[in-house]
Design a protein around this motif. Structure first.
Motif, PDB file in Angstrom:
ATOM      1  N   GLY A 175      41.170  20.558  58.096  1.00  0.00           N
ATOM      2  CA  GLY A 175      40.622  21.858  58.439  1.00  0.00           C
ATOM      3  C   GLY A 175      40.248  22.011  59.860  1.00  0.00           C
ATOM      4  O   GLY A 175      40.689  22.852  60.534  1.00  0.00           O
ATOM      5  N   THR A 176      39.645  20.969  60.595  1.00  0.00           N
ATOM      6  CA  THR A 176      39.329  21.027  62.054  1.00  0.00           C
ATOM      7  C   THR A 176      40.856  21.175  62.880  1.00  0.00           C
ATOM      8  O   THR A 176      40.753  21.820  63.724  1.00  0.00           O
ATOM      9  N   ALA A 177      41.800  20.217  62.404  1.00  0.00           N
ATOM     10  CA  ALA A 177      42.836  20.265  63.404  1.00  0.00           C
ATOM     11  C   ALA A 177      43.531  21.929  63.032  1.00  0.00           C
ATOM     12  O   ALA A 177      44.251  22.279  64.078  1.00  0.00           O
ATOM     13  N   TYR A 212      32.342  20.085  57.207  1.00  0.00           N
ATOM     14  CA  TYR A 212      33.534  20.914  56.741  1.00  0.00           C
ATOM     15  C   TYR A 212      32.961  22.400  56.570  1.00  0.00           C
ATOM     16  O   TYR A 212      33.577  23.455  56.957  1.00  0.00           O
ATOM     17  N   VAL A 213      31.973  22.624  55.923  1.00  0.00           N
ATOM     18  CA  VAL A 213      31.280  23.781  55.624  1.00  0.00           C
ATOM     19  C   VAL A 213      31.078  24.624  56.900  1.00  0.00           C
ATOM     20  O   VAL A 213      31.295  25.718  57.156  1.00  0.00           O
ATOM     21  N   GLU A 214      30.623  23.781  57.852  1.00  0.00           N
ATOM     22  CA  GLU A 214      30.292  24.311  59.204  1.00  0.00           C
ATOM     23  C   GLU A 214      31.223  24.750  59.792  1.00  0.00           C
ATOM     24  O   GLU A 214      31.137  25.740  60.723  1.00  0.00           O
ATOM     25  N   GLU A 215      32.630  24.290  59.568  1.00  0.00           N
ATOM     26  CA  GLU A 215      33.758  24.482  60.360  1.00  0.00           C
ATOM     27  C   GLU A 215      34.137  25.816  59.864  1.00  0.00           C
ATOM     28  O   GLU A 215      34.461  26.800  60.619  1.00  0.00           O
ATOM     29  N   ASP A 218      42.533  32.179  58.267  1.00  0.00           N
ATOM     30  CA  ASP A 218      43.986  32.059  57.520  1.00  0.00           C
ATOM     31  C   ASP A 218      44.177  30.601  57.406  1.00  0.00           C
ATOM     32  O   ASP A 218      44.645  30.255  56.161  1.00  0.00           O
ATOM     33  N   ALA A 219      44.183  29.727  58.311  1.00  0.00           N
ATOM     34  CA  ALA A 219      44.392  28.544  58.567  1.00  0.00           C
ATOM     35  C   ALA A 219      43.762  27.732  57.514  1.00  0.00           C
ATOM     36  O   ALA A 219      44.144  26.824  56.658  1.00  0.00           O
ATOM     37  N   LEU A 220      42.268  27.718  57.547  1.00  0.00           N
ATOM     38  CA  LEU A 220      41.442  27.166  56.511  1.00  0.00           C
ATOM     39  C   LEU A 220      41.629  27.523  55.158  1.00  0.00           C
ATOM     40  O   LEU A 220      41.572  26.619  54.385  1.00  0.00           O
ATOM     41  N   ILE A 221      41.789  28.905  54.832  1.00  0.00           N
ATOM     42  CA  ILE A 221      42.134  29.146  53.404  1.00  0.00           C
ATOM     43  C   ILE A 221      43.389  28.516  53.037  1.00  0.00           C
ATOM     44  O   ILE A 221      43.479  28.123  51.855  1.00  0.00           O
TER      45      ILE A 221
END
Length: 209
Positions: free
Chosen positions: A81-83, A138-141, A96-99
């Protein structure tokens, strides 16, 4: 001679890593189907074609299997997710990328989603704290990306919307059995966007995705 020894050592480590992953994959399916307490070391051994005691060469006990499984899930979600956020051009693309990433994971690993949700209390305390910390990061991202899109929306609203979106995305052990994967992928992404964008305060100055 030294090179041959190094190659043998590398091959042994690779086979051991592959066996460990095979055990973890089998355990995820069994834990999801029967629950952690409904699965024995002997069950895990049978699932990968070895005797139960042979598993102790790879994991010290069943708790260690569960702990490594959930730590790996949490680390993978956060790292990828971070990447993807870092590679995105702008906050809307980052969302969009996270979803897209979470949908991809949830559809491909429904057993891990089930175990992650249901069995964390059975992980030893030290590892459980680490899993919780990774989950929060991860939530914070997600919340950080949402805050860039809707900077005047209260953090509490963004946090609530993020958890609501996770509820939708993590429904795959149940929801993904009712339609084809392509349809489910689009449906989950659309619903996650709707859950998140519903949190943006009207006229807050943010850009809806």
């Amino acid at each position: 001679m030294r090179q041959n020894h190094q190659e043998e050592s590398t091959g042994t480590r690779r086979r051991s890593a592959e066996r460990r992953q095979e055990i973890l994959d089998a355990a995820a399916e069994l834990f999801a189907a029967r629950g952690y307490h409904g699965v024995s070391i002997e069950d895990l051994g049978r699932a990968v074609g070895v005797s139960g005691p042979a598993l102790y060469r790879h994991f010290r006990n069943k708790e260690a299997v569960l702990a490594e499984m959930l730590l790996a899930v949490s680390e993978r979600l956060l790292t990828e997710g971070t990447a993807r956020v870092a590679a995105a051009e702008g906050p809307a693309a980052a969302l969009d990328a996270l979803i897209e990433w979470h949908v991809e994971f949830a559809l491909s690993k429904p057993a891990l989603i089930t175990v992650h949700d249901r069995e964390l209390d059975n992980v030893p305390e030290a590892e459980r704290r680490t899993v919780r910390r990774l989950q929060r990061r991860y939530v914070e991202e997600w919340v950080a990306v949402a805050a860039r899109i809707a900077p005047h929306t209260a953090r509490g609203r963004l946090l609530a919307a993020t958890h609501a979106a996770f509820g939708l995305l993590n429904s795959t052990p149940h929801s993904a059995t009712n339609t084809d994967l392509a349809t489910m992928r689009t449906l989950l992404a659309t619903m996650a966007h709707a859950a998140l964008s519903s949190a943006w305060e009207p006229n807050n100055g943010g850009t809806r995705p």
